[in-house]
Design an enzyme around this catalytic site. Structure first.
Site, short mmCIF file in Angstrom:
data_model
loop_
_atom_site.label_atom_id
_atom_site.label_comp_id
_atom_site.label_asym_id
_atom_site.label_seq_id
_atom_site.Cartn_x
_atom_site.Cartn_y
_atom_site.Cartn_z
N ARG A 1 -10.27 -11.61 3.06
CA ARG A 1 -11.50 -12.79 2.61
C ARG A 1 -10.66 -14.39 2.32
O ARG A 1 -10.80 -14.97 3.02
CB ARG A 1 -11.42 -12.12 0.94
CG ARG A 1 -10.99 -12.33 -0.03
CD ARG A 1 -10.94 -11.70 -1.66
NE ARG A 1 -10.87 -10.56 -1.35
CZ ARG A 1 -10.68 -9.50 -1.98
NH1 ARG A 1 -11.77 -9.50 -3.17
NH2 ARG A 1 -10.83 -8.12 -1.93
N LYS B 1 0.75 -1.14 -0.24
CA LYS B 1 -0.18 -0.11 0.51
C LYS B 1 0.93 1.31 -0.10
O LYS B 1 2.16 1.48 0.57
CB LYS B 1 -1.01 0.03 1.43
CG LYS B 1 -2.26 -1.27 1.10
CD LYS B 1 -2.54 -1.25 2.84
CE LYS B 1 -3.93 -1.82 2.92
NZ LYS B 1 -5.02 -1.75 2.29
#
Length: 476
Positions: free
Chosen positions: A331, A257
Site C-alpha cells: 500500500r 516474514k
C-alpha cells in the site's frame, strides 16, 4: 513467447484430437469417432450427457489419441472453461506437436474459442531451470467446424498477455530484481511502440514521493522505480490508467516474514505483471482506448536503511503516514503511484495488487476481491468477472472503517496490528491518495496462484486479471 499457429481445416487429422460436442442425452450420429466413443462410454458405464462433466479419451485404430467432451451452453463461463481445460489436458499431457479441434452444433463457436484459447495458454513453455528441458511445445492447431474466424486474433492477443503475466510472475527473484524488471519493460516498450518514462529513486526523492521511497530505500542497490508506459490510439475516446504493484521480493522488512510465508514472495510483483499483460494484449488487439500503465517496482528488504515501525513518512500528495507494520509495504508503493496516475485525470483507474492476506482468508484462491468508487462500477466489475471466468467478489469500503486508521501523530496509520478486515482498511488507506475523484477499481489478487489451476488455465500461477482487465477496457 511464441504461440502455435492456428489453421482452419475441413479435415480432422492429427495425432491428438479434441472433439467438443453440444450437450445432449444421446451422441450425435455424425460425431467423429462415434463408434469408438460409444464403446468407451459402454465400457465405463457412462451416459452420453456425462461428457458435460467428465471428458474421456481413447486411442483410435490409427494410434491417434482422441478426447471427447460435451459443452453445456447453459453453464457459466467458468464451468465451461474448466470442462474444456480438463479435456485438453488429456491430450496436452503427452506434449503433442499438433492438435486438431473439432466443434459442431449450437455450441460450436463457443467451444472453438474456449478450446483454441485453452490450447494456447496451456501449451506454451513457461520458464524452467532444469539441466535438461525435455518439454516440447505445441507447433500447430487445426480447427475443424463452421465458425467465425474473426475472434481468434483477439484471443491470440489475450493469450499473449496472459502468458507474459505468468512468465514474469514465475521468474525467480534473482532473475527479476527491480533493475532487471525495468530492463525487460524498456525492451517491451521498444518492441510495442509504447512511450516509456521512469521515475527512479533520485527523481522520486526530489518529487517528495516518501511512501514509495520508504520501502525502496532498504534495498542495495537502489534500483527501484515507478515506470510509466503509454499506449495511444488515434480513435480513442477514453483514457484508462492501469496501476500494478511490483514488489519483486517481499521479506516483510523489519517485521520479517517466517519462511512459510516468505516462500513464493517473488510473486508479489504479480499485479504489475497483470497490468503489463493487459497493456500488451490491448496493443496487439489495437483497442481504441488510451492506456497509461504505472508500475511500482521495488523490493521490501531488511537492512540498516530499511523503514521501521513508528517511522513517519510524507507521501507525494503531502499526507503523513505512521508506519505500523513494515510488511504492509504494498500500500505504501501504491500510494504514490496512484497519486501520479490520478493526476493525469483518467476516465477510469484500475490497480492490481497481491495486497493482503486477509483477502485470501476471505475468499481463498478461486476469487479475487474488488473495491469500487461507485455501485455501478462495482456491478460492472463483477459482471465482467462472470463473463470472462475471472470471478470477482465486491467488498465494502464504507467511511466508518477508516476510524481504525486514525493516528495521534500523523494524518493516517498505514494499517493496524490486529489485521482484521485489512483488505478493507488497505483500500480506505489507498483512497487517500487518489486525486480528482477519479473513478477507481482496486483489485486484490487473492487468485494469482491457485493449486491445480483455475478456469481455463492449468498452471498454479494463473494470470488472473488479464482477461477481465481487457473486458473492462471495452466500451460500457
Amino acid at each position: 513467447m511464441p504461440l502455435a499457429p492456428l489453421t482452419f481445416s475441413n479435415t480432422l487429422s492429427a495425432s491428438h484430437q479434441l472433439i467438443v460436442l453440444p450437450k445432449g442425452k444421446t451422441l450425435p450420429k455424425d460425431a467423429p469417432h462415434g463408434d469408438l466413443l460409444a464403446a468407451v462410454l459402454k465400457r465405463r458405464n457412462m451416459k452420453a450427457e456425462e461428457l458435460a462433466k467428465s471428458p474421456v479419451a481413447a486411442n483410435a485404430a490409427d494410434g491417434s489419441l482422441v478426447a471427447w467432451a460435451m459443452l453445456d451452453g447453459e453453464k457459466d463461463t467458468f464451468a465451461q472453461q474448466v470442462l474444456v481445460r480438463k479435456a485438453l489436458q488429456l491430450l496436452l499431457d503427452e506434449q503433442p506437436k499438433a492438435l486438431a479441434i473439432h466443434v459442431s452444433g449450437a455450441t460450436a463457436q463457443r467451444a472453438a474459442e474456449l478450446a483454441v484459447y485453452g490450447a494456447w495458454v496451456n501449451s506454451a513453455l513457461l520458464p524452467v531451470h532444469k539441466k535438461k528441458d525435455e518439454r516440447k511445445p505445441l507447433q500447430k492447431i487445426a480447427l475443424v467446424g463452421g465458425v467465425d474466424k474473426k475472434p481468434f486474433d483477439a484471443l491470440r492477443a489475450q493469450a499473449a498477455g496472459n502468458l507474459l503475466c505468468r512468465e514474469l510472475t514465475i521468474l525467480p527473484p534473482n532473475e527479476l530484481t527491480p533493475g532487471m524488471y525495468r530492463t525487460r519493460v524498456k525492451t517491451l516498450a521498444q518492441d510495442n511502440g509504447w512511450k516509456h518514462e521512469e521515475f527512479d529513486m533520485k527523481k522520486l526523492r526530489k518529487m517528495g514521493a516518501g511512501a514509495f521511497v520508504a520501502v525502496a530505500q532498504g534495498s542495495d542497490p537502489e534500483d527501484a522505480a515507478i515506470v510509466h508506459l503509454s499506449y495511444k490510439h488515434p480513435k480513442a475516446k477514453r483514457n484508462v490508467a492501469l496501476v500494478g504493484k511490483g514488489i519483486c521480493f517481499d521479506t516483510g522488512g523489519h517485521n520479517l516474514k517466517p519462511s512459510r510465508y516468505m516462500h513464493n514472495m517473488h510473486e508479489d510483483m504479480n499485479g504489475s505483471a497483470v497490468a503489463l499483460g493487459i497493456l500488451l494484449a490491448a496493443s496487439e488487439q489495437k483497442l481504441a482506448v488510451n492506456i497509461d500503465c504505472w508500475l511500482a517496482l521495488a523490493q521490501n528488504h531488511i537492512s540498516p536503511k530499511a523503514y521501521k515501525q513508528n517511522d513517519i513518512v510524507k507521501a507525494l500528495n503531502g499526507t503523513t503516514i505512521e508506519i505500523i507494520h513494515t510488511d504492509a509495504e504494498g500500500r505504501m508503493v501504491l500510494a504514490d503511484t496512484l497519486t501520479l496516475a490520478s493526476r493525469a485525470k483518467p476516465d477510469m483507474m484500475i490497480d492490481f495488487a497481491t495486497l493482503t492476506g486477509s483477502m485470501a482468508t476471505a475468499l481463498g484462491a478461486r476469487y479475487s476481491g474488488v473495491f469500487a468508487t461507485s455501485d455501478e462500477l462495482a456491478q460492472r466489475a463483477v459482471s465482467m468477472g462472470k463473463q470472462t471466468g475471472e470471478r470477482l467478489c465486491a467488498f465494502p469500503q464504507d467511511e466508518d472503517y477508516e476510524a481504525e486508521l486514525d493516528s495521534k501523530v500523523a494524518d493516517i496509520k498505514q494499517c493496524t496490528l490486529a489485521g482484521e478486515a485489512d483488505h478493507i482498511l488497505a483500500t480506505r488507506f489507498l483512497k487517500r491518495f487518489v486525486e480528482h475523484d477519479t473513478p477507481w477499481l482496486h483489485v486484490d489478487l487473492s487468485s494469482s496462484r491457485c493449486d491445480g489451476g483455475l478456469g481455463i488455465v492449468a498452471s498454479e500461477v494463473t494470470g488472473f486479471g488479464v482477461g477481465w482487465g481487457l473486458a473492462m477496457l471495452s466500451p460500457a
